[in-house]
Design a protein around this motif. Structure first.
Motif, PDB file in Angstrom:
ATOM      1  N   GLU A  61     -19.145  -3.028  -3.795  1.00  0.00           N
ATOM      2  CA  GLU A  61     -18.089  -2.599  -4.149  1.00  0.00           C
ATOM      3  C   GLU A  61     -16.973  -3.047  -4.944  1.00  0.00           C
ATOM      4  N   PRO A  62     -16.519  -2.088  -5.687  1.00  0.00           N
ATOM      5  CA  PRO A  62     -15.687  -2.756  -7.080  1.00  0.00           C
ATOM      6  C   PRO A  62     -14.154  -2.494  -6.862  1.00  0.00           C
ATOM      7  N   LEU A  63     -13.409  -3.478  -7.348  1.00  0.00           N
ATOM      8  CA  LEU A  63     -11.947  -2.817  -6.328  1.00  0.00           C
ATOM      9  C   LEU A  63     -12.046  -1.857  -7.680  1.00  0.00           C
TER      10      LEU A  63
ATOM     11  N   LYS B 197     -11.307  -2.288 -11.943  1.00  0.00           N
ATOM     12  CA  LYS B 197     -10.810  -3.662 -12.157  1.00  0.00           C
ATOM     13  C   LYS B 197     -11.315  -3.669 -13.293  1.00  0.00           C
ATOM     14  N   PHE B 198     -12.729  -3.224 -13.736  1.00  0.00           N
ATOM     15  CA  PHE B 198     -12.790  -3.374 -14.700  1.00  0.00           C
ATOM     16  C   PHE B 198     -13.123  -2.765 -16.194  1.00  0.00           C
TER      17      PHE B 198
ATOM     18  N   PHE C 224      -1.918  -6.297  -6.353  1.00  0.00           N
ATOM     19  CA  PHE C 224      -2.028  -4.681  -6.933  1.00  0.00           C
ATOM     20  C   PHE C 224      -3.648  -3.619  -6.520  1.00  0.00           C
ATOM     21  N   PHE C 225      -4.605  -4.867  -6.038  1.00  0.00           N
ATOM     22  CA  PHE C 225      -5.779  -4.340  -5.601  1.00  0.00           C
ATOM     23  C   PHE C 225      -6.044  -4.325  -4.324  1.00  0.00           C
ATOM     24  N   GLY C 226      -5.337  -4.968  -3.423  1.00  0.00           N
ATOM     25  CA  GLY C 226      -5.465  -5.778  -2.417  1.00  0.00           C
ATOM     26  C   GLY C 226      -4.940  -4.634  -0.855  1.00  0.00           C
ATOM     27  N   ARG C 227      -3.354  -4.025  -1.782  1.00  0.00           N
ATOM     28  CA  ARG C 227      -2.826  -3.769  -0.789  1.00  0.00           C
ATOM     29  C   ARG C 227      -3.723  -2.244  -1.052  1.00  0.00           C
ATOM     30  N   ASP C 228      -2.634  -2.013   1.496  1.00  0.00           N
ATOM     31  CA  ASP C 228      -2.917  -0.473   1.890  1.00  0.00           C
ATOM     32  C   ASP C 228      -2.331   0.182   0.855  1.00  0.00           C
TER      33      ASP C 228
END
Length: 214
Positions: free
Chosen positions: A4-6, A27-28, A78-82
């Motif tokens: 699954e892409p970020l 992210k891409f 940036f991509f990992g927080r709810d």
């Protein structure tokens, strides 16, 4: 196995028309270059880029200062927080919302109520009544570059669990004070102050590995 892409959502409130502007960042797409999130009124935009060392840099319109503030965060945050909030260092009000759509909506609703209460307390009829007129960012922010670096440090320490306070709240914010930049807990009010009036002193703090507020 499918990887699954970020990806994450991002939102801000336009300082000109007050509309909440939403965007979806993968992210891409981000690695390909600048992402610009523009309001339909054409008078504000948030820019999102990747720095040379792989961090995410954001330039976000401020509802209160009428200027863009600059922030740098790691991609893991940036991509990992709810939900992750960026605030105006002058007013301490949240101006940018990053994370899951539902979580962003909740925080936007909360800040809308806070904004309405602020307007009522100041006996203001509209947002422009409380915004500064013709003020440069340098006049509003004593040193935005230092603030940017210190915010990145604090949010990394917070993410790693290396900040503590009497209530062990786990979520901390920054604000300017007479001595420099103050880290504080919104729940119990405990603080820790970094004296950043001298540039060399501010650079020395970047090696800090833990903070305890009191």
């Amino acid at each position: 196995m499918v990887i699954e892409p970020l990806k994450t959502h991002i939102a801000y409130r336009c300082p000109d028309c007050g509309t909440v502007v939403y965007g979806f960042v993968g992210k891409f797409a981000l690695s390909a270059g600048l992402i610009r999130l523009k309001c339909h009124c054409g008078n504000s935009a948030a820019d999102i880029t990747v720095t040379q060392d792989g961090k995410v840099r954001l330039s976000v319109p401020c509802l209160f200062c009428r200027q863009n503030h600059s922030f740098v965060v790691s991609q893991s945050i940036f991509f990992g927080r709810d939900i992750f909030l960026l605030n105006c260092p002058y007013s301490n009000m949240d101006i940018c919302f990053i994370g899951e759509k539902e979580k962003c909506d909740e925080q936007i609703d909360r800040t809308a109520e806070e904004l309405a209460q602020l307007l009522t307390n100041l006996e203001a009829e509209k947002l422009s009544d409380i915004q500064p007129q013709d003020v440069d960012e340098e006049e509003v922010l004593p040193d935005p570059t230092v603030y940017d670096a210190m915010r990145f440090l604090v949010k990394e320490l917070e993410y790693d669990g290396n900040i503590d306070c009497p209530c062990h709240g786990g979520s901390y914010e920054l604000r300017f004070c007479r001595e420099g930049i103050q880290v504080y807990c919104p729940t119990c009010g405990a603080t820790h102050t970094f004296d950043t009036r001298a540039e060399a002193a501010a650079e020395a703090y970047l090696d800090t590995d833990s903070i305890t507020l009191s």
